[in-house]
Design a protein around this motif. Structure first.
Motif, PDB file in Angstrom:
ATOM      1  N   UNK A  55      -7.940 -10.500  -2.442  1.00 40.94           N
ATOM      2  CA  UNK A  55      -7.670 -11.877  -2.007  1.00 40.94           C
ATOM      3  C   UNK A  55      -8.577 -12.867  -2.730  1.00 40.94           C
ATOM      4  N   UNK A  56      -9.837 -12.509  -2.891  1.00 42.66           N
ATOM      5  CA  UNK A  56     -10.797 -13.354  -3.616  1.00 42.66           C
ATOM      6  C   UNK A  56     -10.358 -13.539  -5.067  1.00 42.66           C
ATOM      7  N   UNK A  57      -9.947 -12.454  -5.719  1.00 42.70           N
ATOM      8  CA  UNK A  57      -9.486 -12.555  -7.105  1.00 42.70           C
ATOM      9  C   UNK A  57      -8.300 -13.512  -7.223  1.00 42.70           C
ATOM     10  N   UNK A  58      -7.350 -13.380  -6.320  1.00 48.28           N
ATOM     11  CA  UNK A  58      -6.122 -14.192  -6.370  1.00 48.28           C
ATOM     12  C   UNK A  58      -6.407 -15.634  -5.964  1.00 48.28           C
ATOM     13  N   UNK A  59      -7.018 -15.814  -4.802  1.00 48.42           N
ATOM     14  CA  UNK A  59      -7.163 -17.146  -4.211  1.00 48.42           C
ATOM     15  C   UNK A  59      -8.251 -18.007  -4.854  1.00 48.42           C
ATOM     16  N   UNK A  60      -9.317 -17.383  -5.331  1.00 48.99           N
ATOM     17  CA  UNK A  60     -10.434 -18.170  -5.848  1.00 48.99           C
ATOM     18  C   UNK A  60     -10.668 -18.025  -7.342  1.00 48.99           C
ATOM     19  N   UNK A  61     -10.307 -16.886  -7.928  1.00 48.59           N
ATOM     20  CA  UNK A  61     -10.582 -16.677  -9.352  1.00 48.59           C
ATOM     21  C   UNK A  61      -9.329 -16.776 -10.222  1.00 48.59           C
ATOM     22  N   UNK A  65      -1.135 -12.240  -8.991  1.00 49.35           N
ATOM     23  CA  UNK A  65      -0.784 -10.994  -8.293  1.00 49.35           C
ATOM     24  C   UNK A  65       0.236 -10.152  -9.066  1.00 49.35           C
ATOM     25  N   UNK A  66       1.072 -10.804  -9.849  1.00 54.14           N
ATOM     26  CA  UNK A  66       2.096 -10.066 -10.603  1.00 54.14           C
ATOM     27  C   UNK A  66       1.496  -9.185 -11.698  1.00 54.14           C
ATOM     28  N   UNK A  67       0.221  -9.420 -12.054  1.00 52.33           N
ATOM     29  CA  UNK A  67      -0.450  -8.622 -13.083  1.00 52.33           C
ATOM     30  C   UNK A  67      -1.535  -7.729 -12.483  1.00 52.33           C
ATOM     31  N   UNK A  68      -1.438  -7.490 -11.176  1.00 53.13           N
ATOM     32  CA  UNK A  68      -2.419  -6.661 -10.479  1.00 53.13           C
ATOM     33  C   UNK A  68      -1.693  -5.527  -9.764  1.00 53.13           C
ATOM     34  N   UNK A  69      -2.363  -4.379  -9.669  1.00 57.04           N
ATOM     35  CA  UNK A  69      -1.777  -3.251  -8.948  1.00 57.04           C
ATOM     36  C   UNK A  69      -2.886  -2.432  -8.291  1.00 57.04           C
ATOM     37  N   UNK A  70      -2.613  -1.961  -7.079  1.00 59.46           N
ATOM     38  CA  UNK A  70      -3.536  -1.087  -6.354  1.00 59.46           C
ATOM     39  C   UNK A  70      -3.075   0.359  -6.435  1.00 59.46           C
ATOM     40  N   UNK A  84      -8.506   2.277  -8.111  1.00 63.61           N
ATOM     41  CA  UNK A  84      -8.328   1.436  -6.929  1.00 63.61           C
ATOM     42  C   UNK A  84      -7.500   0.187  -7.232  1.00 63.61           C
ATOM     43  N   UNK A  85      -7.916  -0.595  -8.222  1.00 59.29           N
ATOM     44  CA  UNK A  85      -7.148  -1.766  -8.644  1.00 59.29           C
ATOM     45  C   UNK A  85      -7.227  -1.872 -10.156  1.00 59.29           C
ATOM     46  N   UNK A  86      -6.107  -2.223 -10.769  1.00 61.35           N
ATOM     47  CA  UNK A  86      -6.069  -2.480 -12.208  1.00 61.35           C
ATOM     48  C   UNK A  86      -5.467  -3.867 -12.417  1.00 61.35           C
ATOM     49  N   UNK A  87      -6.120  -4.644 -13.288  1.00 58.50           N
ATOM     50  CA  UNK A  87      -5.626  -5.955 -13.696  1.00 58.50           C
ATOM     51  C   UNK A  87      -5.057  -5.785 -15.100  1.00 58.50           C
ATOM     52  N   UNK A  88      -3.857  -6.298 -15.312  1.00 60.33           N
ATOM     53  CA  UNK A  88      -3.184  -6.152 -16.597  1.00 60.33           C
ATOM     54  C   UNK A  88      -3.088  -7.491 -17.320  1.00 60.33           C
TER      55      UNK A  88
END
Length: 161
Positions: A55-61, A65-70, A84-88
């Motif tokens: 949520x911090x990554x999406x909302x504040x940084x 979300x479309x380039x993130x996966x858990x 755990x999470x990958x950012x593409x």
């Protein structure tokens, strides 16, 4: 909330900003909604850190979300592992791997070894480890074969420069 699975968090030490999470209690078990996987999961301490961090990554940084996966599956030495999470990046290549630990888990060399092993498969430029009390972020320089720790997790716009 003794006797439940609700995480025990020391809010005085927790460094991630407060966020609104969708939490429900079903059959006496707390579950949290995962924005990326679009379903509820058992609310463990590690899962709590994941959901607050995402949520911090999406909302504040500004991470899309479309380039993130858990819970991304990878093959490593003939065994299946999960990041755990990958950012593409927009071309689908991994930019960042994030490993979460429960707040009571010390972030040790063993934890860094784990994320570095995962990165042998993904070749991401950034590696992050968080337990909610501490965040560690490093940048991988593949040309010089070095890892440089940086002060904070970068904004998404700075990540893709």
């Amino acid at each position: 909330m003794k006797g439940s699975n609700f995480p025990e968090i020391d809010w005085q030490k927790f460094i991630l900003p407060p966020v609104e999470l969708k939490i429900v209690r079903r059959n006496g078990v707390f579950k949290v909604f995962d924005r990326l996987r679009k379903k509820f999961f058992c609310l463990t301490e590690e899962e709590f850190v994941r959901q607050v961090f995402v949520s911090w990554l999406i909302d504040e940084l500004g991470y899309p979300p479309s380039l993130m996966a858990n819970e991304i599956g990878i093959k490593l030495n003939e065994t299946s592992k999960r990041c755990d999470t990958v950012i593409f990046s927009s071309d689908g290549s991994p930019l960042m791997i994030i490993e979460y630990k429960a707040p009571g888990v010390n972030i040790s060399q063993e934890v860094f070894n784990q994320i570095v092993r995962y990165n042998l498969s993904l070749k991401a430029k950034y590696l992050v480890v968080s337990n909610g009390y501490k965040n560690y972020c490093c940048r991988v320089n593949y040309n010089q074969h070095t890892i440089e720790f940086i002060k904070e997790v970068p904004l998404y716009k700075d990540l893709i420069k």
